[in-house]
Every structure is written in structure tokens, then in C-alpha cells.
Scaffold this motif. Sequence first.
Motif, PDB file in Angstrom:
ATOM      1  N   ARG A   1      29.319  28.410  34.777  1.00 56.94           N
ATOM      2  CA  ARG A   1      29.238  29.664  35.533  1.00 56.94           C
ATOM      3  C   ARG A   1      29.692  30.824  34.662  1.00 56.94           C
ATOM      4  NH1 ARG A   1      32.030  29.479  41.368  1.00 56.94           N
ATOM      5  NH2 ARG A   1      30.306  31.192  41.646  1.00 56.94           N
ATOM      6  N   LYS A   2      29.007  31.959  34.785  1.00 60.65           N
ATOM      7  CA  LYS A   2      29.287  33.327  33.885  1.00 60.65           C
ATOM      8  C   LYS A   2      30.231  33.785  34.790  1.00 60.65           C
ATOM      9  CE  LYS A   2      24.392  34.206  32.968  1.00 60.65           C
ATOM     10  NZ  LYS A   2      23.323  35.201  33.035  1.00 60.65           N
ATOM     11  N   LEU A   3      30.883  34.370  33.989  1.00 64.08           N
ATOM     12  CA  LEU A   3      32.158  35.331  34.393  1.00 64.08           C
ATOM     13  C   LEU A   3      31.982  36.273  35.435  1.00 64.08           C
ATOM     14  CD1 LEU A   3      35.189  35.583  33.981  1.00 64.08           C
ATOM     15  CD2 LEU A   3      34.910  37.258  32.213  1.00 64.08           C
ATOM     16  N   ASP A   4      30.902  36.973  35.510  1.00 62.12           N
ATOM     17  CA  ASP A   4      30.800  37.660  36.779  1.00 62.12           C
ATOM     18  C   ASP A   4      30.475  37.075  38.006  1.00 62.12           C
ATOM     19  OD1 ASP A   4      28.278  36.674  35.946  1.00 62.12           O
ATOM     20  OD2 ASP A   4      27.134  38.477  36.305  1.00 62.12           O
ATOM     21  N   GLN A   5      29.749  35.625  37.878  1.00 62.56           N
ATOM     22  CA  GLN A   5      29.863  34.908  38.990  1.00 62.56           C
ATOM     23  C   GLN A   5      30.925  34.445  39.494  1.00 62.56           C
ATOM     24  OE1 GLN A   5      26.853  32.108  37.190  1.00 62.56           O
ATOM     25  NE2 GLN A   5      25.799  32.179  38.879  1.00 62.56           N
ATOM     26  N   ARG A   6      31.949  33.889  38.595  1.00 65.29           N
ATOM     27  CA  ARG A   6      33.234  33.567  38.752  1.00 65.29           C
ATOM     28  C   ARG A   6      34.118  34.501  39.623  1.00 65.29           C
ATOM     29  NH1 ARG A   6      35.843  31.706  33.916  1.00 65.29           N
ATOM     30  NH2 ARG A   6      37.542  31.068  35.464  1.00 65.29           N
ATOM     31  N   LEU A   7      34.183  35.901  38.932  1.00 59.59           N
ATOM     32  CA  LEU A   7      34.702  37.051  39.630  1.00 59.59           C
ATOM     33  C   LEU A   7      34.299  37.233  41.206  1.00 59.59           C
ATOM     34  CD1 LEU A   7      36.603  39.423  39.525  1.00 59.59           C
ATOM     35  CD2 LEU A   7      34.582  40.497  38.254  1.00 59.59           C
ATOM     36  N   ALA A   8      33.035  37.251  41.270  1.00 59.86           N
ATOM     37  CA  ALA A   8      32.461  37.663  42.604  1.00 59.86           C
ATOM     38  C   ALA A   8      32.874  36.407  43.475  1.00 59.86           C
ATOM     39  CB  ALA A   8      30.837  37.713  42.692  1.00 59.86           C
ATOM     40  N   ALA A   9      32.998  35.279  43.254  1.00 56.39           N
ATOM     41  CA  ALA A   9      33.380  34.048  44.068  1.00 56.39           C
ATOM     42  C   ALA A   9      35.056  34.425  44.170  1.00 56.39           C
ATOM     43  CB  ALA A   9      33.320  32.812  43.360  1.00 56.39           C
ATOM     44  N   LEU A  10      35.785  34.927  43.328  1.00 53.26           N
ATOM     45  CA  LEU A  10      37.161  35.018  43.472  1.00 53.26           C
ATOM     46  C   LEU A  10      37.618  36.203  44.444  1.00 53.26           C
ATOM     47  CD1 LEU A  10      40.090  34.278  42.498  1.00 53.26           C
ATOM     48  CD2 LEU A  10      39.721  36.117  40.759  1.00 53.26           C
ATOM     49  N   LEU A  11      36.840  37.318  44.218  1.00 52.33           N
ATOM     50  CA  LEU A  11      36.824  38.461  45.074  1.00 52.33           C
ATOM     51  C   LEU A  11      36.514  38.163  46.608  1.00 52.33           C
ATOM     52  CD1 LEU A  11      35.099  41.491  43.026  1.00 52.33           C
ATOM     53  CD2 LEU A  11      37.631  40.777  43.371  1.00 52.33           C
ATOM     54  N   LEU A  12      35.648  37.079  46.792  1.00 56.19           N
ATOM     55  CA  LEU A  12      35.071  36.773  48.232  1.00 56.19           C
ATOM     56  C   LEU A  12      36.422  36.028  48.938  1.00 56.19           C
ATOM     57  CD1 LEU A  12      31.409  35.891  47.464  1.00 56.19           C
ATOM     58  CD2 LEU A  12      32.375  37.815  49.276  1.00 56.19           C
ATOM     59  N   GLY A  13      37.073  35.340  48.126  1.00 60.84           N
ATOM     60  CA  GLY A  13      38.284  34.399  48.616  1.00 60.84           C
ATOM     61  C   GLY A  13      39.461  35.259  49.199  1.00 60.84           C
ATOM     62  N   LYS A  14      39.483  36.833  48.935  1.00 65.52           N
ATOM     63  CA  LYS A  14      40.650  37.454  49.081  1.00 65.52           C
ATOM     64  C   LYS A  14      40.736  38.488  50.096  1.00 65.52           C
ATOM     65  CE  LYS A  14      42.355  36.430  44.327  1.00 65.52           C
ATOM     66  NZ  LYS A  14      43.449  35.750  44.756  1.00 65.52           N
ATOM     67  N   GLY A  15      39.813  38.365  51.120  1.00 66.74           N
ATOM     68  CA  GLY A  15      39.680  39.169  52.049  1.00 66.74           C
ATOM     69  C   GLY A  15      38.933  40.552  51.910  1.00 66.74           C
ATOM     70  N   GLN A  16      38.834  41.537  52.687  1.00 64.14           N
ATOM     71  CA  GLN A  16      37.951  42.807  52.409  1.00 64.14           C
ATOM     72  C   GLN A  16      38.518  43.531  51.557  1.00 64.14           C
ATOM     73  OE1 GLN A  16      36.913  44.825  56.146  1.00 64.14           O
ATOM     74  NE2 GLN A  16      35.664  46.189  55.244  1.00 64.14           N
ATOM     75  N   ARG A  17      39.788  43.578  51.645  1.00 67.27           N
ATOM     76  CA  ARG A  17      40.628  44.951  50.695  1.00 67.27           C
ATOM     77  C   ARG A  17      41.516  44.018  50.047  1.00 67.27           C
ATOM     78  NH1 ARG A  17      41.083  48.163  54.390  1.00 67.27           N
ATOM     79  NH2 ARG A  17      39.419  49.607  53.866  1.00 67.27           N
ATOM     80  N   LEU A  18      41.502  43.974  48.774  1.00 65.95           N
ATOM     81  CA  LEU A  18      42.363  43.271  47.809  1.00 65.95           C
ATOM     82  C   LEU A  18      43.332  43.983  47.089  1.00 65.95           C
ATOM     83  CD1 LEU A  18      39.490  41.820  47.747  1.00 65.95           C
ATOM     84  CD2 LEU A  18      40.250  40.792  45.600  1.00 65.95           C
ATOM     85  N   HIS A  19      44.652  43.781  47.461  1.00 67.22           N
ATOM     86  CA  HIS A  19      45.700  44.865  46.758  1.00 67.22           C
ATOM     87  C   HIS A  19      46.267  43.965  45.448  1.00 67.22           C
ATOM     88  CE1 HIS A  19      46.221  47.487  49.952  1.00 67.22           C
ATOM     89  NE2 HIS A  19      45.831  46.604  50.646  1.00 67.22           N
ATOM     90  N   THR A  20      45.324  44.248  44.092  1.00 70.62           N
ATOM     91  CA  THR A  20      45.570  43.619  43.071  1.00 70.62           C
ATOM     92  C   THR A  20      45.377  44.361  41.875  1.00 70.62           C
ATOM     93  OG1 THR A  20      44.962  41.377  41.719  1.00 70.62           O
ATOM     94  CG2 THR A  20      43.254  42.632  43.236  1.00 70.62           C
ATOM     95  N   THR A  21      45.828  43.914  40.718  1.00 74.06           N
ATOM     96  CA  THR A  21      45.020  44.854  39.570  1.00 74.06           C
ATOM     97  C   THR A  21      44.313  44.005  38.667  1.00 74.06           C
ATOM     98  OG1 THR A  21      46.989  43.544  38.041  1.00 74.06           O
ATOM     99  CG2 THR A  21      47.799  45.328  39.432  1.00 74.06           C
TER     100      THR A  21
END
Length: 220
Positions: free
Chosen positions: A151-171
Motif C-alpha cells: 500500500r502506498k503511504l498516502d493510502q496508509r495515511l488516509a486509513a490512519l486518519l479515518l480511524g481517529k475520529g472527525q477531529r484529530l489532535h495530533t502532530t
Amino acid sequence: MTTAPAGDALIALYPILATLTARTRQRLEARAQFLELPAGTTVFDERQACRGFPFVISGSIRVVKAAPNGRELPLYRVTPGETCIISSACLLGQAPYNARGVTEADTTLLVVPNEDFQALLGEQAFRDFVFQLFSERIADLMQLIEEVAFRKLDQRLAALLLGKGQRLHTTHQQLADELGSVREIVSRLLKGLAEQGLVALSREQIEILDPAGLRRLAGG
């Protein structure tokens, strides 16, 4: 097991321990080490000898594989009720650690010395418990290998963002650590997602604007 509350909590999280013989439980109560570690503590590191088997009572341990250039690939987390298969493998094979474990939050552990872990394996129920968790962890690691390899990194990033709620407090650095990448690449990918209208970026915060679009990207 050094105090009654710890023992009660441990049995609640690891019911398999209630099936041990009275002699084995008494030995654990006498010899296991109760540890309270602050967030960010290195529990074990590569090439260190394994000194015991940890039971997580509270908090969590993040297990990563580090590269010589400082990049890290997250392997798995150990949360209350789970076990660390790398610790198990090191104890079974009498080999040093080949990964690093760091507490993500204030963490309480009960560490069983090597010789007592070997004694626990002599009881069929505990041995079955350890190898069942081995099987589950290996399946998780195979999925991780598949994601990293195919999987490309952009795909993995999208999947990671989806698993953390609508608003992510992260760096961006924290996301890079999760993905086993570097901050500059993740920042560039996030900027691209923002330009597509999928997310909105602000200081240490990411808002998901188009979950369906992220799901399409994650699915390739």
C-alpha cells in the motif's frame, strides 16, 4: 501481585492466571516485580537481554523496530490484558530483544522473572494462552507487512486518519511515527489532502472534511 489490588486487577485482565495451581500462584506472588513507569519510559531496547515477562495492568507499551537512520516502524501495542510476543520469543529462544518497547502513557506492569515464566509454561492452560496470543500477533504483523509492502503511504495515511475520529489532535511527527515514515513526507501528503478538500489543517489538529473521499483513497 505484590498487593491485593494489583492481584485482583491482574486476574481480572488475565483470567488464565486464576487457573494456575496454588503453588504456582504463591511463587508468582513472592517473586514477580510490580513496576509503575511514566510515559516515555523505554521498557526494553534492541540487543538487551530479556529479564522477564510483562503483564500490563494499566497504560500501554508501543513496540517499534528502529532503523539505523532513526526511523521507526510501529509493530504493535501491548495494552491491559494482552502480552508482548517479542518478550515471549526472547524468553523462549533465550535471545536478546530485536525491537524497542516504550510506554505511551503512565503504565503499570507486573514482570515475571525468566525462570518463573518457564515454570508457567509448564502448565497447559497458560501455554495454550501464550501460543494463542502468538498466533493473533503474527496475523497482525503479517497484515502490517502487507500494508507496508503493497500500500502506498498516502493510502496508509488516509486509513490512519479515518480511524481517529472527525477531529484529530495530533502532530505531523506523531502521524509519521505511526506510519514508520518521516515528518516531512507526512506533512507534504497532508498538504495534498488539504488541497483536495479532504481535510483541514491547523496547529496540532486535523479535521476530516470528506470521509468518503478518504475511504476511496485508502481503498486505492
